[in-house]
Design a protein around this motif. Structure first.
Motif, PDB file in Angstrom:
ATOM      1  N   THR A   1      20.273 -17.644  29.688  1.00 49.12           N
ATOM      2  CA  THR A   1      19.066 -17.124  29.053  1.00 49.12           C
ATOM      3  C   THR A   1      19.026 -15.598  29.030  1.00 49.12           C
ATOM      4  O   THR A   1      18.217 -15.016  28.304  1.00 49.12           O
ATOM      5  CB  THR A   1      17.813 -17.655  29.763  1.00 49.12           C
ATOM      6  OG1 THR A   1      17.911 -17.357  31.168  1.00 49.12           O
ATOM      7  CG2 THR A   1      17.696 -19.169  29.594  1.00 49.12           C
ATOM      8  N   THR A   2      19.871 -14.959  29.831  1.00 49.49           N
ATOM      9  CA  THR A   2      19.990 -13.501  29.842  1.00 49.49           C
ATOM     10  C   THR A   2      21.469 -13.156  29.957  1.00 49.49           C
ATOM     11  O   THR A   2      22.196 -13.795  30.723  1.00 49.49           O
ATOM     12  CB  THR A   2      19.225 -12.875  31.018  1.00 49.49           C
ATOM     13  OG1 THR A   2      17.820 -13.077  30.852  1.00 49.49           O
ATOM     14  CG2 THR A   2      19.478 -11.376  31.120  1.00 49.49           C
ATOM     15  N   THR A  43      17.106 -25.643  26.892  1.00 49.69           N
ATOM     16  CA  THR A  43      17.028 -24.251  27.323  1.00 49.69           C
ATOM     17  C   THR A  43      15.768 -23.637  26.731  1.00 49.69           C
ATOM     18  O   THR A  43      15.536 -23.726  25.521  1.00 49.69           O
ATOM     19  CB  THR A  43      18.257 -23.461  26.848  1.00 49.69           C
ATOM     20  OG1 THR A  43      19.449 -24.070  27.370  1.00 49.69           O
ATOM     21  CG2 THR A  43      18.188 -22.015  27.326  1.00 49.69           C
ATOM     22  N   TYR A  44      14.958 -23.032  27.585  1.00 49.23           N
ATOM     23  CA  TYR A  44      13.696 -22.407  27.170  1.00 49.23           C
ATOM     24  C   TYR A  44      13.778 -20.897  27.359  1.00 49.23           C
ATOM     25  O   TYR A  44      14.221 -20.413  28.410  1.00 49.23           O
ATOM     26  CB  TYR A  44      12.526 -22.941  27.993  1.00 49.23           C
ATOM     27  CG  TYR A  44      12.135 -24.366  27.677  1.00 49.23           C
ATOM     28  CD1 TYR A  44      11.048 -24.640  26.859  1.00 49.23           C
ATOM     29  CD2 TYR A  44      12.855 -25.444  28.204  1.00 49.23           C
ATOM     30  CE1 TYR A  44      10.673 -25.963  26.568  1.00 49.23           C
ATOM     31  CE2 TYR A  44      12.497 -26.750  27.924  1.00 49.23           C
ATOM     32  CZ  TYR A  44      11.409 -27.002  27.101  1.00 49.23           C
ATOM     33  OH  TYR A  44      11.050 -28.301  26.819  1.00 49.23           O
ATOM     34  N   LEU A  45      13.345 -20.157  26.354  1.00 45.26           N
ATOM     35  CA  LEU A  45      13.219 -18.705  26.426  1.00 45.26           C
ATOM     36  C   LEU A  45      11.744 -18.348  26.281  1.00 45.26           C
ATOM     37  O   LEU A  45      11.118 -18.700  25.283  1.00 45.26           O
ATOM     38  CB  LEU A  45      14.026 -18.033  25.316  1.00 45.26           C
ATOM     39  CG  LEU A  45      15.536 -18.267  25.296  1.00 45.26           C
ATOM     40  CD1 LEU A  45      16.159 -17.584  24.084  1.00 45.26           C
ATOM     41  CD2 LEU A  45      16.187 -17.792  26.584  1.00 45.26           C
ATOM     42  N   GLY A  54      16.701 -20.093  34.251  1.00 47.31           N
ATOM     43  CA  GLY A  54      17.816 -19.863  33.342  1.00 47.31           C
ATOM     44  C   GLY A  54      18.914 -19.050  33.995  1.00 47.31           C
ATOM     45  O   GLY A  54      18.668 -18.219  34.878  1.00 47.31           O
ATOM     46  N   LEU A  62      23.047 -20.276  24.817  1.00 41.43           N
ATOM     47  CA  LEU A  62      21.902 -21.151  25.047  1.00 41.43           C
ATOM     48  C   LEU A  62      22.344 -22.579  25.347  1.00 41.43           C
ATOM     49  O   LEU A  62      21.744 -23.258  26.182  1.00 41.43           O
ATOM     50  CB  LEU A  62      20.981 -21.130  23.833  1.00 41.43           C
ATOM     51  CG  LEU A  62      20.326 -19.778  23.524  1.00 41.43           C
ATOM     52  CD1 LEU A  62      19.521 -19.854  22.245  1.00 41.43           C
ATOM     53  CD2 LEU A  62      19.442 -19.328  24.685  1.00 41.43           C
ATOM     54  N   MET A 114      15.377 -13.642  22.980  1.00 36.76           N
ATOM     55  CA  MET A 114      16.273 -13.727  24.131  1.00 36.76           C
ATOM     56  C   MET A 114      16.353 -12.371  24.830  1.00 36.76           C
ATOM     57  O   MET A 114      16.391 -11.327  24.175  1.00 36.76           O
ATOM     58  CB  MET A 114      17.669 -14.145  23.665  1.00 36.76           C
ATOM     59  CG  MET A 114      18.647 -14.404  24.786  1.00 36.76           C
ATOM     60  SD  MET A 114      20.239 -14.974  24.110  1.00 36.76           S
ATOM     61  CE  MET A 114      21.042 -15.524  25.624  1.00 36.76           C
ATOM     62  N   ASP A 158      11.850 -18.343  31.436  1.00 38.06           N
ATOM     63  CA  ASP A 158      13.202 -18.711  31.020  1.00 38.06           C
ATOM     64  C   ASP A 158      13.682 -19.789  31.981  1.00 38.06           C
ATOM     65  O   ASP A 158      13.937 -19.498  33.157  1.00 38.06           O
ATOM     66  CB  ASP A 158      14.136 -17.509  31.080  1.00 38.06           C
ATOM     67  CG  ASP A 158      13.789 -16.423  30.074  1.00 38.06           C
ATOM     68  OD1 ASP A 158      13.025 -16.711  29.133  1.00 38.06           O
ATOM     69  OD2 ASP A 158      14.294 -15.300  30.231  1.00 38.06           O
TER      70      ASP A 158
END
Length: 427
Positions: A125-126, A417-419, A66, A120, A150, A376
């Motif tokens: 992701t950050t 998008t994966y968290l 991410g 996102l 998140m 992430d």
């Protein structure tokens, strides 16, 4: 356990310093469990670890870590692409009126939901985020991020002078607001607090001293501010702090230059200042789209890196003109071209991922897909547009394809998008 089969690209180190930093698996497998990466590598080598987990096949897709945005303004979403002059005039004409609206908690809550979803959607992701001066704006942002698990670091802007009525606070109210926010939100889920003097012009000596005290009293919190963005800003800072040897010294005198301090822009810094930042463990947020949009100047990335300063990439919305880190990397390349240095595409990806994580002192938790890291990650569609499909399909060089992706891609490329292993966005 979750298993994903696709091409995988991530960085194990700074590719300008380590020839073995680029990890690419044309036919790769990513294994995720309990929000963390279990394994990442070649399909054939890791197949035995899959066990009973079903494998999701993702042909034509690229999995990468991410993106990390090291400088962005939450209350400036609605003034992105606002026509105006350079920094200080732009703040007065557009920024301050927009930020005044965040005194309304309902407005702040609605904007926070949009802001986080937009991050996102663009694969961020950050993020390290500026709130408005209002405590409730930061609370709204933290709530939205916490609901999605998140990793987000934010703080209320500190401004006790040189700002319109309604946007200034006091040393006492700022201290109380920060102490309350830190107690309630710092360390909750994956949230973090950042002491956030807007910039030296907006803060009295007493305000900056208080910021340094709060930072010292709360180990683990961050500090974010602006530094050396615009020549007029630099001149005004020098006039307000005549006892300081330079702009960086203004912050250093108040204990604000340390290992979790991130300074946005640094366009006009010298090599010696970058060396001082490196010695302190501080980091720089390189914000190419806003530096170009406001005519602030061309960030000397090559000088910052040569002196060992940590550098991450920042969109700087709303002076920045896009939430897309990929698009921002394309603009970073153009800034380098104007300075006579061509940004290597692997170095660009490093700035957006592991370099950003290290800038935030989080390189042990996020930034790549090494086993044990928080999961992430992104699924990128390399045929998201007809032009991308044609361009990337014709060139088999990984370096060329990555470069074309940073120049031509936008939010449409981010398919998922994966968290912490959970899908939070799907196009």
């Amino acid at each position: 356990m979750q298993a994903y089969r696709a091409s995988i690209l991530h960085l194990l180190d700074d590719p300008t310093r380590n020839a073995e930093a680029v990890a690419f698996h044309e036919d790769g497998l990513l294994l995720v469990e309990d929000g963390h990466v279990v394994a990442c590598g070649n399909w054939t080598e890791l197949l035995g670890l899959v066990g009973e987990a079903s494998v999701e096949e993702l042909p034509g897709r690229l999995i990468t870590s991410g993106f990390i945005d090291t400088h962005i303004h939450f209350p400036q979403v609605d003034i992105i692409a606002a026509h105006g002059a350079q920094l200080l005039d732009w703040l007065e004409q557009h920024t301050f009126p927009a930020e005044a609206a965040f005194a309304d908690p309902d407005h702040a809550a609605e904007a926070a939901e949009f802001f986080v979803e937009e991050l996102l959607r663009n694969g961020t992701t950050t993020a390290l985020v500026f709130g408005s001066v209002h405590k409730r704006s930061v609370e709204a942002l933290f709530r939205a991020a916490l609901a999605r698990d998140m990793r987000l670091i934010a703080g209320k802007s500190l401004m006790d002078r040189n700002a319109p009525e309604g946007l200034t606070d006091t040393v006492e109210t700022s201290r109380a607001d920060m102490q309350s926010l830190i107690a309630e939100w710092h360390g909750k889920g994956r949230l973090g607090y950042a002491v956030t003097p807007r910039f030296a012009i907006s803060c009295s000596d007493q305000q900056l001293a208080m910021a340094g005290e709060v930072l010292a009293q709360n180990p683990g919190v961050w500090m974010q501010t602006h530094l050396s963005e615009n020549q007029r800003e630099i001149d005004q800072t020098a006039a307000l702090f005549p006892e300081a040897s330079d702009y960086l010294d203004v912050y250093d005198r108040f204990g604000l230059v340390g290992p979790r301090s991130v300074f946005a822009h640094c366009v006009h810094l010298s090599g010696g200042a970058f060396e001082r930042l490196a010695a302190a463990g501080s980091a720089v947020a390189f914000c190419p789209t806003s530096n170009l949009f406001l005519g602030s100047g061309l960030f000397p990335l090559e000088i910052a890196c040569a002196h060992g300063a940590k550098v991450g990439i920042g969109t700087d919305v709303g002076a920045g003109t896009t939430f897309s880190i990929l698009h921002t990397l394309g603009e970073a390349y153009k800034v380098g071209q104007l300075r006579g240095t061509a940004l290597d595409p692997f170095h660009a990806l490093y700035l957006a991922t592991l370099g950003g994580a290290r800038a935030l002192d989080l390189g042990d938790r996020i930034g790549n897909l090494a086993p044990g890291k928080e999961a992430d990650f992104l699924v990128l569609d390399l045929a998201a547009t007809p032009l991308l499909a044609r361009r990337l399909g014709e060139d088999r060089s990984l370096e060329n394809r990555l470069f074309a992706l940073t120049v031509l891609a936008d939010d449409r490329v981010v398919e998922r998008t994966y968290l912490a292993g959970v899908e939070r966005h799907r196009r």
